[in-house]
Design a protein around this motif. Structure first.
Motif, mmCIF file in Angstrom:
data_model
loop_
_atom_site.group_PDB
_atom_site.id
_atom_site.type_symbol
_atom_site.label_atom_id
_atom_site.label_comp_id
_atom_site.label_asym_id
_atom_site.label_seq_id
_atom_site.Cartn_x
_atom_site.Cartn_y
_atom_site.Cartn_z
ATOM 1 N N THR A 237 45.472 36.605 34.572
ATOM 2 C CA THR A 237 46.269 37.331 33.235
ATOM 3 C C THR A 237 46.168 36.365 32.060
ATOM 4 O OG1 THR A 237 48.224 35.987 34.012
ATOM 5 C CG2 THR A 237 48.110 38.091 35.086
ATOM 6 N N SER A 238 45.599 35.190 32.152
ATOM 7 C CA SER A 238 45.267 34.484 31.073
ATOM 8 C C SER A 238 43.993 33.469 31.411
ATOM 9 C CB SER A 238 46.408 33.724 30.640
ATOM 10 O OG SER A 238 46.654 32.629 31.338
ATOM 11 N N VAL A 239 43.258 33.273 30.187
ATOM 12 C CA VAL A 239 42.230 32.341 30.395
ATOM 13 C C VAL A 239 42.125 31.456 29.173
ATOM 14 C CG1 VAL A 239 39.706 32.083 30.431
ATOM 15 C CG2 VAL A 239 40.705 33.857 31.837
ATOM 16 N N ASP A 240 42.053 30.073 29.354
ATOM 17 C CA ASP A 240 42.513 29.300 28.055
ATOM 18 C C ASP A 240 41.101 28.314 28.207
ATOM 19 O OD1 ASP A 240 42.789 27.826 25.964
ATOM 20 O OD2 ASP A 240 44.643 26.618 26.958
ATOM 21 N N VAL A 241 40.157 28.428 27.400
ATOM 22 C CA VAL A 241 39.114 27.423 27.300
ATOM 23 C C VAL A 241 39.147 26.391 26.338
ATOM 24 C CG1 VAL A 241 36.652 27.283 27.154
ATOM 25 C CG2 VAL A 241 37.674 29.313 27.928
ATOM 26 N N ALA A 242 39.406 25.318 26.548
ATOM 27 C CA ALA A 242 39.806 24.313 25.635
ATOM 28 C C ALA A 242 38.526 23.343 25.287
ATOM 29 C CB ALA A 242 40.691 23.077 26.291
ATOM 30 N N ARG A 243 38.510 22.762 24.050
ATOM 31 C CA ARG A 243 37.427 22.232 23.693
ATOM 32 C C ARG A 243 36.908 21.036 24.289
ATOM 33 N NH1 ARG A 243 39.096 18.992 18.034
ATOM 34 N NH2 ARG A 243 40.556 17.721 19.065
ATOM 35 N N VAL A 244 37.636 20.406 25.360
ATOM 36 C CA VAL A 244 37.391 19.282 25.929
ATOM 37 C C VAL A 244 36.700 19.639 27.325
ATOM 38 C CG1 VAL A 244 39.030 17.795 24.910
ATOM 39 C CG2 VAL A 244 39.852 19.087 26.844
ATOM 40 N N GLU A 245 36.278 20.774 27.441
ATOM 41 C CA GLU A 245 35.576 21.341 28.559
ATOM 42 C C GLU A 245 36.771 21.437 29.685
ATOM 43 O OE1 GLU A 245 32.386 22.877 29.178
ATOM 44 O OE2 GLU A 245 32.471 22.801 26.843
ATOM 45 N N THR A 246 37.635 22.322 29.527
ATOM 46 C CA THR A 246 38.740 22.410 30.512
ATOM 47 C C THR A 246 39.235 23.867 30.472
ATOM 48 O OG1 THR A 246 39.706 20.127 30.190
ATOM 49 C CG2 THR A 246 40.846 21.891 31.431
ATOM 50 N N LEU A 247 39.163 24.460 31.527
ATOM 51 C CA LEU A 247 39.424 25.818 31.780
ATOM 52 C C LEU A 247 41.071 25.998 32.328
ATOM 53 C CD1 LEU A 247 38.413 28.763 31.417
ATOM 54 C CD2 LEU A 247 37.953 28.484 33.907
ATOM 55 N N ASP A 248 41.872 26.641 32.003
ATOM 56 C CA ASP A 248 43.241 26.770 32.468
ATOM 57 C C ASP A 248 43.292 28.560 32.706
ATOM 58 O OD1 ASP A 248 44.323 24.237 32.604
ATOM 59 O OD2 ASP A 248 44.494 24.422 30.358
ATOM 60 N N VAL A 249 43.458 28.783 33.857
ATOM 61 C CA VAL A 249 43.415 30.111 34.313
ATOM 62 C C VAL A 249 44.767 30.443 35.121
ATOM 63 C CG1 VAL A 249 42.269 32.038 35.610
ATOM 64 C CG2 VAL A 249 40.947 29.913 34.526
ATOM 65 N N THR A 250 45.454 31.741 34.854
ATOM 66 C CA THR A 250 46.318 32.089 35.522
ATOM 67 C C THR A 250 45.792 33.216 36.505
ATOM 68 O OG1 THR A 250 48.180 31.599 33.809
ATOM 69 C CG2 THR A 250 48.596 33.000 35.636
ATOM 70 N N VAL A 251 45.983 33.179 37.743
ATOM 71 C CA VAL A 251 45.317 34.243 38.666
ATOM 72 C C VAL A 251 46.375 35.026 39.547
ATOM 73 C CG1 VAL A 251 43.794 34.368 40.597
ATOM 74 C CG2 VAL A 251 43.329 32.524 39.208
ATOM 75 N N ARG A 252 45.831 36.054 39.542
ATOM 76 C CA ARG A 252 46.682 36.980 40.492
ATOM 77 C C ARG A 252 46.306 36.969 41.774
ATOM 78 N NH1 ARG A 252 47.643 43.434 39.533
ATOM 79 N NH2 ARG A 252 49.540 43.712 40.834
ATOM 80 N N ASN A 253 47.155 36.322 42.977
ATOM 81 C CA ASN A 253 46.973 35.980 44.068
ATOM 82 C C ASN A 253 46.565 37.132 44.897
ATOM 83 O OD1 ASN A 253 46.958 35.348 46.960
ATOM 84 N ND2 ASN A 253 48.437 33.830 46.335
ATOM 85 N N PRO A 254 45.274 37.394 45.107
ATOM 86 C CA PRO A 254 44.674 38.630 45.859
ATOM 87 C C PRO A 254 45.636 39.074 47.222
ATOM 88 C CG PRO A 254 43.085 37.112 45.820
ATOM 89 C CD PRO A 254 44.169 36.446 45.082
ATOM 90 N N ALA A 255 45.845 37.878 47.967
ATOM 91 C CA ALA A 255 46.576 38.128 49.171
ATOM 92 C C ALA A 255 48.145 38.804 48.830
ATOM 93 C CB ALA A 255 46.649 37.052 50.096
#
Length: 110
Positions: free
Chosen positions: A25-43
């Protein structure tokens, strides 16, 4: 900021869930090479989990609170649904070119 970070982070998440692709539902790519992701749990598709990926390490899941009235089907997408996420470097270069600043003024972006 790199496309590889996005691709590798989402691949790690798919492996963690045992699926070929994850819905997010969201992907945040930070300039310090960090990825923050909100995932919909497939199960449990009525649940969201937040993760951070630094290129090597994937965090544990943190549950995400949201309203029961939110339509997760409408909010969720896959990496392939957003082609721009496969060309992060070009997006950053375009953004810098349109700001009028050069790389010397913003070395953290290079």
């Amino acid at each position: 900021m790199t496309s590889a970070l996005v691709r590798e982070g989402l691949a790690e998440l798919a492996a963690r869930y045992g699926v070929t692709d994850v819905q997010v539902t969201s992907v945040d790519v930070a300039r310090v090479e960090t990825l923050d992701v909100t995932v919909r749990n497939p199960a449990k598709p009525d649940q969201l989990d937040r993760y951070t990926f630094d290129g090597e390490w994937l965090s544990d899941a943190s549950p995400v609170m949201f309203s029961a009235l939110e339509d997760l089907d409408a909010r969720s997408f896959r990496l392939g649904d957003v082609p721009a996420l496969s060309r992060v470097e070009a997006l950053v270069d375009d953004a810098l070119a349109h700001t009028g600043f050069d790389g010397e003024q913003w070395p953290a972006f290079r």
